[in-house]
Design a protein around this motif. Structure first.
Motif, PDB file in Angstrom:
ATOM      1  N   LEU A  89       0.702  -1.213  -0.162  1.00 11.82           N
ATOM      2  CA  LEU A  89      -0.037   0.040   0.083  1.00 11.82           C
ATOM      3  C   LEU A  89       0.927   1.185   0.091  1.00 11.82           C
ATOM      4  O   LEU A  89       0.692   2.144  -0.671  1.00 11.82           O
ATOM      5  CB  LEU A  89      -0.997  -0.013   1.120  1.00 11.82           C
ATOM      6  CG  LEU A  89      -1.795   1.382   1.370  1.00 11.82           C
ATOM      7  CD1 LEU A  89      -2.790   1.290   0.366  1.00 11.82           C
ATOM      8  CD2 LEU A  89      -2.668   1.200   2.522  1.00 11.82           C
ATOM      9  N   TRP A  90       1.781   1.171   1.020  1.00 10.68           N
ATOM     10  CA  TRP A  90       2.910   2.442   0.713  1.00 10.68           C
ATOM     11  C   TRP A  90       3.384   2.532  -0.536  1.00 10.68           C
ATOM     12  O   TRP A  90       3.647   3.768  -1.062  1.00 10.68           O
ATOM     13  CB  TRP A  90       3.733   2.300   1.972  1.00 10.68           C
ATOM     14  CG  TRP A  90       5.047   3.273   2.034  1.00 10.68           C
ATOM     15  CD1 TRP A  90       4.635   4.357   2.877  1.00 10.68           C
ATOM     16  CD2 TRP A  90       6.099   3.324   1.458  1.00 10.68           C
ATOM     17  NE1 TRP A  90       5.990   5.299   2.433  1.00 10.68           N
ATOM     18  CE2 TRP A  90       6.814   4.566   1.526  1.00 10.68           C
ATOM     19  CE3 TRP A  90       6.889   2.428   0.711  1.00 10.68           C
ATOM     20  CZ2 TRP A  90       8.185   4.911   1.117  1.00 10.68           C
ATOM     21  CZ3 TRP A  90       8.295   2.726  -0.028  1.00 10.68           C
ATOM     22  CH2 TRP A  90       8.883   3.981   0.417  1.00 10.68           C
ATOM     23  N   LEU A  91       3.894   1.492  -1.253  1.00 11.93           N
ATOM     24  CA  LEU A  91       4.636   1.655  -2.332  1.00 11.93           C
ATOM     25  C   LEU A  91       3.617   2.309  -3.557  1.00 11.93           C
ATOM     26  O   LEU A  91       4.079   3.015  -4.335  1.00 11.93           O
ATOM     27  CB  LEU A  91       5.209   0.247  -2.884  1.00 11.93           C
ATOM     28  CG  LEU A  91       6.046   0.317  -4.146  1.00 11.93           C
ATOM     29  CD1 LEU A  91       7.501   1.145  -3.741  1.00 11.93           C
ATOM     30  CD2 LEU A  91       6.333  -1.068  -4.494  1.00 11.93           C
ATOM     31  N   ARG A 153      -3.201  -6.770 -14.265  1.00 17.60           N
ATOM     32  CA  ARG A 153      -2.797  -6.685 -12.962  1.00 17.60           C
ATOM     33  C   ARG A 153      -1.105  -7.162 -13.178  1.00 17.60           C
ATOM     34  O   ARG A 153      -0.607  -6.275 -12.651  1.00 17.60           O
ATOM     35  CB  ARG A 153      -3.351  -7.960 -12.249  1.00 17.60           C
ATOM     36  CG  ARG A 153      -4.825  -7.675 -11.641  1.00 17.60           C
ATOM     37  CD  ARG A 153      -5.152  -8.709 -10.495  1.00 17.60           C
ATOM     38  NE  ARG A 153      -6.186  -8.238  -9.786  1.00 17.60           N
ATOM     39  CZ  ARG A 153      -6.897  -8.943  -8.859  1.00 17.60           C
ATOM     40  NH1 ARG A 153      -6.132 -10.150  -8.392  1.00 17.60           N
ATOM     41  NH2 ARG A 153      -7.729  -8.498  -7.940  1.00 17.60           N
ATOM     42  N   VAL A 154      -0.767  -7.888 -13.894  1.00 17.22           N
ATOM     43  CA  VAL A 154       0.762  -8.070 -14.232  1.00 17.22           C
ATOM     44  C   VAL A 154       1.358  -7.050 -14.975  1.00 17.22           C
ATOM     45  O   VAL A 154       2.419  -6.508 -14.425  1.00 17.22           O
ATOM     46  CB  VAL A 154       0.907  -9.394 -15.200  1.00 17.22           C
ATOM     47  CG1 VAL A 154       2.236  -9.441 -15.481  1.00 17.22           C
ATOM     48  CG2 VAL A 154       0.230 -10.706 -14.608  1.00 17.22           C
ATOM     49  N   LYS A 155       0.591  -6.186 -15.682  1.00 22.35           N
ATOM     50  CA  LYS A 155       1.328  -4.951 -16.461  1.00 22.35           C
ATOM     51  C   LYS A 155       1.223  -4.150 -15.442  1.00 22.35           C
ATOM     52  O   LYS A 155       2.403  -3.246 -15.359  1.00 22.35           O
ATOM     53  CB  LYS A 155       0.478  -4.690 -17.696  1.00 22.35           C
ATOM     54  CG  LYS A 155       0.940  -3.496 -18.318  1.00 22.35           C
ATOM     55  CD  LYS A 155      -0.056  -3.229 -19.683  1.00 22.35           C
ATOM     56  CE  LYS A 155       0.525  -1.943 -20.272  1.00 22.35           C
ATOM     57  NZ  LYS A 155      -0.545  -1.567 -21.388  1.00 22.35           N
ATOM     58  N   ALA A 156       0.311  -3.851 -14.629  1.00 15.44           N
ATOM     59  CA  ALA A 156       0.316  -2.828 -13.504  1.00 15.44           C
ATOM     60  C   ALA A 156       1.477  -2.840 -12.656  1.00 15.44           C
ATOM     61  O   ALA A 156       2.264  -2.055 -12.140  1.00 15.44           O
ATOM     62  CB  ALA A 156      -0.959  -2.598 -13.003  1.00 15.44           C
ATOM     63  N   LEU A 157       1.652  -4.331 -12.241  1.00 17.10           N
ATOM     64  CA  LEU A 157       2.782  -4.524 -11.264  1.00 17.10           C
ATOM     65  C   LEU A 157       4.078  -4.335 -11.657  1.00 17.10           C
ATOM     66  O   LEU A 157       4.993  -3.999 -11.200  1.00 17.10           O
ATOM     67  CB  LEU A 157       2.467  -6.138 -10.684  1.00 17.10           C
ATOM     68  CG  LEU A 157       1.229  -5.859  -9.656  1.00 17.10           C
ATOM     69  CD1 LEU A 157       1.237  -7.569  -9.551  1.00 17.10           C
ATOM     70  CD2 LEU A 157       1.598  -5.277  -8.422  1.00 17.10           C
ATOM     71  N   ARG A 158       4.240  -4.792 -12.989  1.00 20.23           N
ATOM     72  CA  ARG A 158       5.483  -4.537 -13.845  1.00 20.23           C
ATOM     73  C   ARG A 158       5.684  -3.096 -13.839  1.00 20.23           C
ATOM     74  O   ARG A 158       6.821  -2.786 -13.457  1.00 20.23           O
ATOM     75  CB  ARG A 158       5.409  -5.046 -15.223  1.00 20.23           C
ATOM     76  CG  ARG A 158       5.261  -6.631 -15.246  1.00 20.23           C
ATOM     77  CD  ARG A 158       5.518  -6.968 -16.894  1.00 20.23           C
ATOM     78  NE  ARG A 158       5.256  -8.573 -16.938  1.00 20.23           N
ATOM     79  CZ  ARG A 158       5.332  -9.128 -18.010  1.00 20.23           C
ATOM     80  NH1 ARG A 158       5.329  -8.465 -19.155  1.00 20.23           N
ATOM     81  NH2 ARG A 158       5.466 -10.515 -18.108  1.00 20.23           N
ATOM     82  N   GLN A 159       4.769  -2.307 -14.149  1.00 17.85           N
ATOM     83  CA  GLN A 159       4.990  -0.922 -14.023  1.00 17.85           C
ATOM     84  C   GLN A 159       5.607  -0.235 -12.791  1.00 17.85           C
ATOM     85  O   GLN A 159       6.266   0.638 -12.527  1.00 17.85           O
ATOM     86  CB  GLN A 159       3.942   0.134 -14.889  1.00 17.85           C
ATOM     87  CG  GLN A 159       3.771  -0.479 -16.402  1.00 17.85           C
ATOM     88  CD  GLN A 159       4.980  -0.079 -17.048  1.00 17.85           C
ATOM     89  OE1 GLN A 159       5.703   1.104 -17.157  1.00 17.85           O
ATOM     90  NE2 GLN A 159       5.143  -1.024 -18.123  1.00 17.85           N
ATOM     91  N   LEU A 160       4.698  -0.812 -11.869  1.00 18.43           N
ATOM     92  CA  LEU A 160       5.057  -0.515 -10.421  1.00 18.43           C
ATOM     93  C   LEU A 160       6.432  -0.519  -9.903  1.00 18.43           C
ATOM     94  O   LEU A 160       7.190   0.232  -9.393  1.00 18.43           O
ATOM     95  CB  LEU A 160       4.021  -1.114  -9.566  1.00 18.43           C
ATOM     96  CG  LEU A 160       4.131  -0.618  -7.922  1.00 18.43           C
ATOM     97  CD1 LEU A 160       3.737   0.598  -7.706  1.00 18.43           C
ATOM     98  CD2 LEU A 160       3.328  -1.554  -7.093  1.00 18.43           C
ATOM     99  N   PHE A 161       6.798  -1.989 -10.060  1.00 18.56           N
ATOM    100  CA  PHE A 161       7.993  -2.388  -9.861  1.00 18.56           C
ATOM    101  C   PHE A 161       9.381  -1.834 -10.637  1.00 18.56           C
ATOM    102  O   PHE A 161      10.241  -1.405 -10.073  1.00 18.56           O
ATOM    103  CB  PHE A 161       8.241  -3.485  -9.547  1.00 18.56           C
ATOM    104  CG  PHE A 161       7.483  -4.355  -8.355  1.00 18.56           C
ATOM    105  CD1 PHE A 161       8.432  -4.426  -7.165  1.00 18.56           C
ATOM    106  CD2 PHE A 161       6.151  -4.936  -8.071  1.00 18.56           C
ATOM    107  CE1 PHE A 161       7.738  -4.765  -6.012  1.00 18.56           C
ATOM    108  CE2 PHE A 161       5.885  -5.501  -7.170  1.00 18.56           C
ATOM    109  CZ  PHE A 161       6.454  -5.307  -5.980  1.00 18.56           C
ATOM    110  N   GLY A 168      14.875   3.597  -6.372  1.00 18.83           N
ATOM    111  CA  GLY A 168      15.710   2.749  -5.391  1.00 18.83           C
ATOM    112  C   GLY A 168      14.923   2.048  -4.455  1.00 18.83           C
ATOM    113  O   GLY A 168      15.447   1.800  -3.362  1.00 18.83           O
ATOM    114  N   HIS A 169      13.433   1.860  -4.737  1.00 14.83           N
ATOM    115  CA  HIS A 169      12.821   1.306  -3.626  1.00 14.83           C
ATOM    116  C   HIS A 169      12.893  -0.128  -3.808  1.00 14.83           C
ATOM    117  O   HIS A 169      12.561  -0.937  -2.606  1.00 14.83           O
ATOM    118  CB  HIS A 169      11.319   1.703  -3.579  1.00 14.83           C
ATOM    119  CG  HIS A 169      10.985   3.116  -3.238  1.00 14.83           C
ATOM    120  ND1 HIS A 169      11.559   3.515  -2.089  1.00 14.83           N
ATOM    121  CD2 HIS A 169      10.135   3.926  -3.984  1.00 14.83           C
ATOM    122  CE1 HIS A 169      11.065   4.986  -2.218  1.00 14.83           C
ATOM    123  NE2 HIS A 169      10.276   5.248  -3.172  1.00 14.83           N
TER     124      HIS A 169
END
Length: 368
Positions: A89-91, A153-161, A168-169
């Motif tokens: 959630l913080w990320l 979902r996979v695409k959104a998480l790829r962009q997030l990470f 640097g997170h």
């Protein structure tokens, strides 16, 4: 559903408190305040226990954030529920305030945030540093019944990470190793056929607003969000000059499309608005969604295939261009695509059809 609570330690009445159930039967509470006047609705997930001082403080923060709705898109994380550093959630909250997220188009931001918020509803307290490909796959497979949603979902998480690594997170992108599911609809929107167009034109004659809507979409290649904006003030030397709305916050793609003869006849035969060609019953421009619904009804009246929509006219247009011998880059320019991938689909298909016809003629000739 609006809910009422007894006053806690705070002094605010919980007038903007709503609740619903998710598909797992869990109660979700929101602060929701509609502002009107074109301002965005304030909707903030509340996670503290109602009736506690922490809940009152969380509600007050949401209320104070709603006092300035114009700041919601600029800094959405500031109005969100407090999250523990290091959690998913913080990320996500940090990502919502980043240049990478704010640089997306408005519709993309809205969809991306909805997807990530739904993920946080499930794993918001999970430490993102412990996220592995198997965790991403599990989140993906929870939506396996709808592969497009699962892949989103996979695409959104790829962009997030990817953003988290650059900032640097995070040191790895676990979503990169999670593959996409095979789509139930690999071709996407259904393309119109020539028979569909003929049926529509037979029902909606030259001079009707429905016919003009068809001609605007078919003979410009414009998306629905651009069709509703086209108007007389965009005409320059026999062409329509306009900038695309999709992705306009990052790349401005300006088109200068000649007004082809079928479209010119339709414009001259139809009563149009002063600023935009297509106006509703009140003389005002259509909203994008409202126009889509109106056009869908006109399609039903004409008896065209029930799965077609305005977007499918872009596909038919691309097919026509490819069959007429247009190159991939010419098709890319007309339809606003930034890579050859989509254009190549149409040129390959057109080439295959041509080769099949030539081969069939040769086959016949061999037996004469």
């Amino acid at each position: 559903m609006r809910i009422r609570l007894k006053e806690g330690v705070g002094t605010l009445d919980h007038h903007f408190l709503f609740a619903d159930l998710d598909r797992h039967g869990n109660h979700r509470r929101y602060f929701r305040r509609r502002h009107g006047g074109g301002l965005p609705t304030t909707k903030i997930r509340l996670r503290e226990v109602p009736g506690t001082p922490a809940f009152d403080a969380e509600y007050r923060r949401a209320f104070e954030a709603s006092l300035n709705p114009l700041e919601q898109l600029a800094a959405p994380a500031a109005a969100s529920a407090t999250a523990r550093p290091g959690t998913m959630l913080w990320l996500c909250q940090e990502y919502y305030g980043s240049a990478a997220f704010l640089g997306l188009g408005a519709s993309t931001r809205k969809v991306r945030r909805r997807i990530l918020d739904a993920i946080c509803d499930r794993v918001g307290g999970f430490r993102y540093a412990l996220m592995e490909p198997k965790n991403v796959i599990k989140l993906r497979d929870a939506k396996a019944a709808t592969p497009e949603a699962a892949n989103a979902r996979v695409k959104a998480l790829r962009q997030l990470f990817q953003w988290a690594k650059e900032y640097g997170h995070a040191t790895v992108n676990p979503a990169r190793e999670a593959g996409y599911l095979k789509s139930h609809n690999p071709d996407g929107f259904k393309a119109w056929t020539e028979a569909d167009v003929a049926a529509f034109e037979a029902r909606h004659r030259l001079g009707s607003k429905a016919r003009l809507a068809l001609d605007l979409a078919l003979y410009t290649g414009a998306r629905r969000s651009d069709v509703v904006r086209l108007g007389p003030q965009m005409e320059r030397n026999g062409a329509l000059v306009f900038a695309e709305t999709k992705g306009s916050t990052r790349i401005t793609k300006t088109h200068e499309i000649p007004i082809l003869e079928p479209l010119r006849r339709s414009l001259e035969a139809t009563a149009t608005g002063h600023l935009v060609y297509l106006v509703n019953q009140y003389g005002a421009p259509y909203s994008v969604e409202g126009f889509g619904q109106w056009f869908k009804r006109r399609c039903r009246e004409a008896g065209v295939h029930p799965a077609v929509s305005l977007h499918g006219l872009r596909k038919l247009g691309a097919q026509r261009c490819a069959e007429a011998g247009a190159s991939e880059h010419q098709i890319m320019a007309l339809f606003g695509w930034t890579s050859t991938k989509q254009a190549a689909l149409y040129t390959r298909k057109a080439s295959r059809v041509k080769l099949e016809r030539e081969a069939a003629a040769a086959l016949l000739g061999a037996h004469r």
